[in-house]
Design a protein around this motif. Sequence first.
Motif, mmCIF file in Angstrom:
data_model
loop_
_atom_site.group_PDB
_atom_site.id
_atom_site.type_symbol
_atom_site.label_atom_id
_atom_site.label_comp_id
_atom_site.label_asym_id
_atom_site.label_seq_id
_atom_site.Cartn_x
_atom_site.Cartn_y
_atom_site.Cartn_z
ATOM 1 N N CYS A 54 0.719 -0.940 0.100
ATOM 2 C CA CYS A 54 0.021 0.231 -0.223
ATOM 3 C C CYS A 54 1.112 1.421 0.070
ATOM 4 O O CYS A 54 1.662 1.442 0.890
ATOM 5 C CB CYS A 54 -1.280 -0.194 1.196
ATOM 6 N N PHE A 55 0.794 1.623 -0.916
ATOM 7 C CA PHE A 55 1.288 3.325 -1.134
ATOM 8 C C PHE A 55 0.789 4.602 -0.610
ATOM 9 O O PHE A 55 1.667 5.768 0.165
ATOM 10 C CB PHE A 55 1.669 3.503 -2.657
ATOM 11 N N GLU A 56 -0.009 4.443 0.514
ATOM 12 C CA GLU A 56 -0.651 5.922 1.107
ATOM 13 C C GLU A 56 -0.103 5.479 2.746
ATOM 14 O O GLU A 56 0.468 4.713 2.637
ATOM 15 C CB GLU A 56 -1.671 5.537 1.153
ATOM 16 N N ASP A 57 -0.158 6.996 3.312
ATOM 17 C CA ASP A 57 0.116 6.841 4.169
ATOM 18 C C ASP A 57 -0.117 6.464 4.682
ATOM 19 O O ASP A 57 -1.276 5.896 5.296
ATOM 20 C CB ASP A 57 1.055 8.301 4.868
ATOM 21 N N ASN A 58 -0.074 5.831 6.415
ATOM 22 C CA ASN A 58 -1.407 4.582 7.454
ATOM 23 C C ASN A 58 -1.730 5.694 7.981
ATOM 24 O O ASN A 58 -2.711 5.260 7.841
ATOM 25 C CB ASN A 58 0.100 4.193 8.351
ATOM 26 N N GLN A 59 -1.363 7.076 8.244
ATOM 27 C CA GLN A 59 -2.911 7.651 8.840
ATOM 28 C C GLN A 59 -3.579 7.984 7.837
ATOM 29 O O GLN A 59 -4.699 8.144 8.121
ATOM 30 C CB GLN A 59 -1.560 8.915 9.576
ATOM 31 N N ASP A 60 -3.446 8.283 6.500
ATOM 32 C CA ASP A 60 -4.013 8.951 5.583
ATOM 33 C C ASP A 60 -5.204 7.859 5.562
ATOM 34 O O ASP A 60 -6.610 7.691 5.413
ATOM 35 C CB ASP A 60 -3.174 9.347 4.565
ATOM 36 N N VAL A 61 -4.665 6.633 4.984
ATOM 37 C CA VAL A 61 -5.187 5.294 5.493
ATOM 38 C C VAL A 61 -6.711 4.768 6.079
ATOM 39 O O VAL A 61 -7.715 5.491 6.363
ATOM 40 C CB VAL A 61 -4.462 4.500 4.756
ATOM 41 N N ALA A 62 -5.801 5.560 7.664
ATOM 42 C CA ALA A 62 -6.850 5.174 8.539
ATOM 43 C C ALA A 62 -8.134 6.761 9.051
ATOM 44 O O ALA A 62 -9.454 6.039 9.371
ATOM 45 C CB ALA A 62 -6.169 5.579 10.040
ATOM 46 N N ASP A 63 -7.588 8.161 8.773
ATOM 47 C CA ASP A 63 -8.497 9.103 8.124
ATOM 48 C C ASP A 63 -9.507 8.483 6.960
ATOM 49 O O ASP A 63 -10.788 9.252 7.475
ATOM 50 C CB ASP A 63 -7.377 10.197 7.927
ATOM 51 N N GLU A 64 -9.105 8.262 5.873
ATOM 52 C CA GLU A 64 -10.188 8.303 4.781
ATOM 53 C C GLU A 64 -11.146 6.922 5.315
ATOM 54 O O GLU A 64 -11.741 7.516 5.313
ATOM 55 C CB GLU A 64 -9.140 7.423 3.920
ATOM 56 N N ILE A 65 -10.804 5.997 5.874
ATOM 57 C CA ILE A 65 -11.908 4.881 6.515
ATOM 58 C C ILE A 65 -11.971 5.989 7.544
ATOM 59 O O ILE A 65 -13.566 5.028 7.542
ATOM 60 C CB ILE A 65 -11.344 3.422 6.983
ATOM 61 N N ALA A 66 -12.118 5.996 8.530
ATOM 62 C CA ALA A 66 -12.707 6.575 9.235
ATOM 63 C C ALA A 66 -13.398 7.692 8.944
ATOM 64 O O ALA A 66 -15.121 7.532 9.579
ATOM 65 C CB ALA A 66 -11.420 7.468 10.980
ATOM 66 N N ALA A 67 -13.500 8.352 8.219
ATOM 67 C CA ALA A 67 -14.341 9.739 6.821
ATOM 68 C C ALA A 67 -15.701 8.594 6.762
ATOM 69 O O ALA A 67 -16.659 9.573 6.763
ATOM 70 C CB ALA A 67 -13.664 10.640 6.659
ATOM 71 N N ALA A 68 -15.436 7.596 6.208
ATOM 72 C CA ALA A 68 -16.387 7.352 5.492
ATOM 73 C C ALA A 68 -16.998 6.534 6.299
ATOM 74 O O ALA A 68 -18.472 5.336 5.888
ATOM 75 C CB ALA A 68 -15.586 6.222 4.321
ATOM 76 N N THR A 69 -17.008 5.762 7.926
ATOM 77 C CA THR A 69 -17.460 4.873 7.681
ATOM 78 C C THR A 69 -17.772 5.220 9.097
ATOM 79 O O THR A 69 -18.868 4.865 9.690
ATOM 80 C CB THR A 69 -16.930 3.973 8.381
ATOM 81 N N GLY A 70 -17.255 6.888 9.635
ATOM 82 C CA GLY A 70 -18.211 7.564 11.019
ATOM 83 C C GLY A 70 -17.432 6.887 12.189
ATOM 84 O O GLY A 70 -17.494 7.248 13.130
ATOM 85 N N ALA A 71 -16.786 6.280 12.296
ATOM 86 C CA ALA A 71 -16.095 5.925 13.005
ATOM 87 C C ALA A 71 -14.648 6.722 13.720
ATOM 88 O O ALA A 71 -14.273 7.099 13.192
ATOM 89 C CB ALA A 71 -15.004 4.234 12.635
ATOM 90 N N HIS A 72 -14.436 6.176 14.676
ATOM 91 C CA HIS A 72 -12.988 6.622 15.633
ATOM 92 C C HIS A 72 -12.153 6.053 15.413
ATOM 93 O O HIS A 72 -11.948 4.795 15.893
ATOM 94 C CB HIS A 72 -14.208 6.962 17.121
ATOM 95 N N ILE A 73 -11.150 6.555 15.675
ATOM 96 C CA ILE A 73 -9.407 6.002 15.115
ATOM 97 C C ILE A 73 -8.760 6.332 16.400
ATOM 98 O O ILE A 73 -8.461 6.864 17.997
ATOM 99 C CB ILE A 73 -8.479 6.669 14.577
ATOM 100 N N VAL A 74 -8.841 4.557 16.633
ATOM 101 C CA VAL A 74 -8.574 4.133 18.373
ATOM 102 C C VAL A 74 -7.030 4.792 18.615
ATOM 103 O O VAL A 74 -5.719 5.319 19.087
ATOM 104 C CB VAL A 74 -9.081 3.095 19.366
#
Length: 96
Positions: A54-74
């Motif tokens: 995966c060429f994306e930054d880990n934090q960017d992936v986490a932010d993208e998933i959290a924004a799309a699902t409405g979840a909180h990043i622990v």
Amino acid sequence: MLTSKQKKFLRAESHEIQPIFQVGKAGVNDNMTTQISEALEKRELIKVSILQNCFEDNQDVADEIAAATGAHIVQVIGNTIILYKESSNHKQLILP
């Protein structure tokens, strides 16, 4: 927004959980976010693994998933993301 005490509790709870999703070179897509959202509704607390290709930054992936699902990043630790979203039907975790 989660408090530091709640994040600490959720990190402890997630210790035994294995990642159930993997993000690869294709990155995050709509199908993946739909499945993650459904898993969060059932389990409330999940881990997502980011593969080496995966060429994306880990934090960017986490932010993208959290924004799309409405979840909180622990936590984002290494190549693993811990996500929490309170379930409306299957409430299992009671936060401090």
